[in-house]
Motif scaffolding. Structure first.
Motif, PDB file in Angstrom:
ATOM      1  N   MET A   1      48.321  49.597  42.084  1.00  0.00           N
ATOM      2  CA  MET A   1      48.564  50.446  40.940  1.00  0.00           C
ATOM      3  C   MET A   1      48.883  51.850  41.443  1.00  0.00           C
ATOM      4  SD  MET A   1      45.926  51.351  37.812  1.00  0.00           S
ATOM      5  CE  MET A   1      46.018  49.720  37.125  1.00  0.00           C
ATOM      6  N   ASN A   2      49.905  52.456  40.864  1.00  0.00           N
ATOM      7  CA  ASN A   2      50.275  53.828  41.188  1.00  0.00           C
ATOM      8  C   ASN A   2      49.964  54.723  39.995  1.00  0.00           C
ATOM      9  OD1 ASN A   2      51.399  53.562  43.851  1.00  0.00           O
ATOM     10  ND2 ASN A   2      53.049  52.406  42.897  1.00  0.00           N
ATOM     11  N   ILE A   3      49.214  55.769  40.266  1.00  0.00           N
ATOM     12  CA  ILE A   3      48.827  56.719  39.219  1.00  0.00           C
ATOM     13  C   ILE A   3      49.296  58.099  39.635  1.00  0.00           C
ATOM     14  CG2 ILE A   3      46.900  57.750  37.976  1.00  0.00           C
ATOM     15  CD1 ILE A   3      45.326  55.155  38.550  1.00  0.00           C
ATOM     16  N   GLU A   4      49.941  58.795  38.694  1.00  0.00           N
ATOM     17  CA  GLU A   4      50.388  60.160  38.956  1.00  0.00           C
ATOM     18  C   GLU A   4      49.765  61.102  37.931  1.00  0.00           C
ATOM     19  OE1 GLU A   4      54.838  59.887  40.563  1.00  0.00           O
ATOM     20  OE2 GLU A   4      54.537  58.877  38.629  1.00  0.00           O
ATOM     21  N   THR A  18      40.219  64.481  38.777  1.00  0.00           N
ATOM     22  CA  THR A  18      38.853  64.091  39.102  1.00  0.00           C
ATOM     23  C   THR A  18      38.375  62.947  38.212  1.00  0.00           C
ATOM     24  OG1 THR A  18      38.338  66.322  39.874  1.00  0.00           O
ATOM     25  CG2 THR A  18      36.464  64.929  39.278  1.00  0.00           C
ATOM     26  N   ALA A  19      38.623  63.044  36.909  1.00  0.00           N
ATOM     27  CA  ALA A  19      38.214  61.994  35.979  1.00  0.00           C
ATOM     28  C   ALA A  19      38.929  60.680  36.297  1.00  0.00           C
ATOM     29  CB  ALA A  19      38.491  62.420  34.543  1.00  0.00           C
ATOM     30  N   THR A  20      40.180  60.768  36.697  1.00  0.00           N
ATOM     31  CA  THR A  20      40.943  59.572  37.050  1.00  0.00           C
ATOM     32  C   THR A  20      40.371  58.922  38.301  1.00  0.00           C
ATOM     33  OG1 THR A  20      42.944  60.509  36.048  1.00  0.00           O
ATOM     34  CG2 THR A  20      43.253  58.695  37.603  1.00  0.00           C
ATOM     35  N   GLU A  21      40.061  59.732  39.305  1.00  0.00           N
ATOM     36  CA  GLU A  21      39.435  59.205  40.526  1.00  0.00           C
ATOM     37  C   GLU A  21      38.131  58.486  40.202  1.00  0.00           C
ATOM     38  OE1 GLU A  21      40.250  61.612  44.611  1.00  0.00           O
ATOM     39  OE2 GLU A  21      38.950  62.604  43.169  1.00  0.00           O
ATOM     40  N   GLN A  22      37.314  59.091  39.376  1.00  0.00           N
ATOM     41  CA  GLN A  22      36.033  58.491  39.010  1.00  0.00           C
ATOM     42  C   GLN A  22      36.239  57.166  38.275  1.00  0.00           C
ATOM     43  OE1 GLN A  22      34.250  61.674  36.775  1.00  0.00           O
ATOM     44  NE2 GLN A  22      33.457  62.701  38.586  1.00  0.00           N
ATOM     45  N   SER A  28      36.555  49.792  40.383  1.00  0.00           N
ATOM     46  CA  SER A  28      36.899  49.160  41.671  1.00  0.00           C
ATOM     47  C   SER A  28      38.354  48.690  41.698  1.00  0.00           C
ATOM     48  CB  SER A  28      35.964  47.984  41.954  1.00  0.00           C
ATOM     49  OG  SER A  28      34.637  48.432  42.043  1.00  0.00           O
ATOM     50  N   ILE A  29      39.228  49.575  41.257  1.00  0.00           N
ATOM     51  CA  ILE A  29      40.656  49.277  41.225  1.00  0.00           C
ATOM     52  C   ILE A  29      41.304  49.845  42.485  1.00  0.00           C
ATOM     53  CG2 ILE A  29      42.831  49.805  40.034  1.00  0.00           C
ATOM     54  CD1 ILE A  29      41.237  49.851  37.428  1.00  0.00           C
ATOM     55  N   ASN A  30      42.194  49.065  43.066  1.00  0.00           N
ATOM     56  CA  ASN A  30      42.955  49.532  44.213  1.00  0.00           C
ATOM     57  C   ASN A  30      44.149  50.320  43.673  1.00  0.00           C
ATOM     58  OD1 ASN A  30      44.080  49.960  46.701  1.00  0.00           O
ATOM     59  ND2 ASN A  30      44.837  47.883  46.955  1.00  0.00           N
ATOM     60  N   ALA A  31      44.058  51.638  43.749  1.00  0.00           N
ATOM     61  CA  ALA A  31      45.111  52.480  43.176  1.00  0.00           C
ATOM     62  C   ALA A  31      45.417  53.644  44.109  1.00  0.00           C
ATOM     63  CB  ALA A  31      44.683  53.009  41.817  1.00  0.00           C
ATOM     64  N   HIS A  32      46.661  54.063  44.069  1.00  0.00           N
ATOM     65  CA  HIS A  32      47.102  55.259  44.794  1.00  0.00           C
ATOM     66  C   HIS A  32      47.276  56.364  43.743  1.00  0.00           C
ATOM     67  CE1 HIS A  32      49.121  57.869  47.607  1.00  0.00           C
ATOM     68  NE2 HIS A  32      50.117  58.000  46.755  1.00  0.00           N
ATOM     69  N   ILE A  33      46.478  57.430  43.870  1.00  0.00           N
ATOM     70  CA  ILE A  33      46.544  58.544  42.919  1.00  0.00           C
ATOM     71  C   ILE A  33      47.252  59.706  43.604  1.00  0.00           C
ATOM     72  CG2 ILE A  33      45.233  60.106  41.444  1.00  0.00           C
ATOM     73  CD1 ILE A  33      42.916  58.063  41.609  1.00  0.00           C
ATOM     74  N   LYS A  34      48.234  60.253  42.901  1.00  0.00           N
ATOM     75  CA  LYS A  34      49.054  61.322  43.483  1.00  0.00           C
ATOM     76  C   LYS A  34      49.232  62.441  42.462  1.00  0.00           C
ATOM     77  CE  LYS A  34      53.906  61.326  44.015  1.00  0.00           C
ATOM     78  NZ  LYS A  34      55.126  60.667  44.461  1.00  0.00           N
ATOM     79  N   ALA A  52      49.579  65.467  32.499  1.00  0.00           N
ATOM     80  CA  ALA A  52      49.977  64.157  32.003  1.00  0.00           C
ATOM     81  C   ALA A  52      49.490  63.096  32.975  1.00  0.00           C
ATOM     82  CB  ALA A  52      51.486  64.074  31.845  1.00  0.00           C
ATOM     83  N   LEU A  53      49.207  61.928  32.432  1.00  0.00           N
ATOM     84  CA  LEU A  53      48.752  60.801  33.225  1.00  0.00           C
ATOM     85  C   LEU A  53      49.813  59.713  33.161  1.00  0.00           C
ATOM     86  CD1 LEU A  53      46.415  59.335  34.778  1.00  0.00           C
ATOM     87  CD2 LEU A  53      45.649  58.507  32.544  1.00  0.00           C
ATOM     88  N   VAL A  54      50.298  59.312  34.331  1.00  0.00           N
ATOM     89  CA  VAL A  54      51.331  58.276  34.427  1.00  0.00           C
ATOM     90  C   VAL A  54      50.750  57.117  35.223  1.00  0.00           C
ATOM     91  CG1 VAL A  54      53.640  57.729  35.280  1.00  0.00           C
ATOM     92  CG2 VAL A  54      53.162  60.009  34.358  1.00  0.00           C
ATOM     93  N   ILE A  55      50.801  55.925  34.632  1.00  0.00           N
ATOM     94  CA  ILE A  55      50.303  54.731  35.311  1.00  0.00           C
ATOM     95  C   ILE A  55      51.468  53.761  35.478  1.00  0.00           C
ATOM     96  CG2 ILE A  55      48.703  52.783  35.215  1.00  0.00           C
ATOM     97  CD1 ILE A  55      46.856  54.564  33.501  1.00  0.00           C
ATOM     98  N   ASP A  56      51.742  53.427  36.726  1.00  0.00           N
ATOM     99  CA  ASP A  56      52.852  52.531  37.078  1.00  0.00           C
ATOM    100  C   ASP A  56      54.153  52.917  36.374  1.00  0.00           C
ATOM    101  OD1 ASP A  56      51.357  51.035  38.892  1.00  0.00           O
ATOM    102  OD2 ASP A  56      50.645  49.651  37.340  1.00  0.00           O
ATOM    103  N   GLY A  57      54.453  54.224  36.396  1.00  0.00           N
ATOM    104  CA  GLY A  57      55.721  54.725  35.878  1.00  0.00           C
ATOM    105  C   GLY A  57      55.772  54.969  34.380  1.00  0.00           C
ATOM    106  N   LYS A  58      54.675  54.698  33.666  1.00  0.00           N
ATOM    107  CA  LYS A  58      54.667  54.891  32.219  1.00  0.00           C
ATOM    108  C   LYS A  58      53.707  56.013  31.842  1.00  0.00           C
ATOM    109  CE  LYS A  58      55.864  50.153  31.243  1.00  0.00           C
ATOM    110  NZ  LYS A  58      55.446  48.868  30.738  1.00  0.00           N
ATOM    111  N   VAL A  59      54.201  56.975  31.059  1.00  0.00           N
ATOM    112  CA  VAL A  59      53.366  58.087  30.615  1.00  0.00           C
ATOM    113  C   VAL A  59      52.357  57.556  29.602  1.00  0.00           C
ATOM    114  CG1 VAL A  59      53.314  60.325  29.456  1.00  0.00           C
ATOM    115  CG2 VAL A  59      55.229  59.753  30.979  1.00  0.00           C
ATOM    116  N   LYS A  60      51.077  57.761  29.912  1.00  0.00           N
ATOM    117  CA  LYS A  60      50.013  57.298  29.017  1.00  0.00           C
ATOM    118  C   LYS A  60      49.510  58.418  28.108  1.00  0.00           C
ATOM    119  CE  LYS A  60      49.919  53.094  30.499  1.00  0.00           C
ATOM    120  NZ  LYS A  60      50.196  51.960  29.636  1.00  0.00           N
TER     121      LYS A  60
END
Length: 75
Positions: A1-4, A18-22, A28-34, A52-60
């Motif tokens: 999972m890619n998170i921006e 910080t909230a996203t990291e937590q 226990s998700i394998n994700a790359h946060i950038k 803004a929070l983007v998960i796998d290319g989609k703005v949430k």
């Protein structure tokens, strides 16, 4: 999972990061946060306000800071 996290590095952006990291760690998700601070990259998503929070290319969300539990629901 890619998170921006889109934003220029303001306090709200840092809180969202910080909230996203937590949330990722607790689920226990394998994700790359950038962090994306480049205005040209941010503009490509068509958002009008940060952070803004983007998960796998989609703005949430944009323009507000979600809590850790709200982010967990999006993951």
């Amino acid at each position: 999972m890619n998170i921006e996290i889109l934003g220029m590095g303001c306090e709200k952006c840092k809180k969202l990061y910080t909230a996203t990291e937590q949330a990722v760690n607790e689920k226990s998700i394998n994700a790359h946060i950038k962090e994306v601070k480049d205005i040209k990259q941010i503009m490509q998503y068509g958002i009008m306000s940060t952070p803004a929070l983007v998960i796998d290319g989609k703005v949430k969300i944009s323009g507000k800071v979600l809590s850790k539990d709200e982010i967990k629901q999006l993951l």
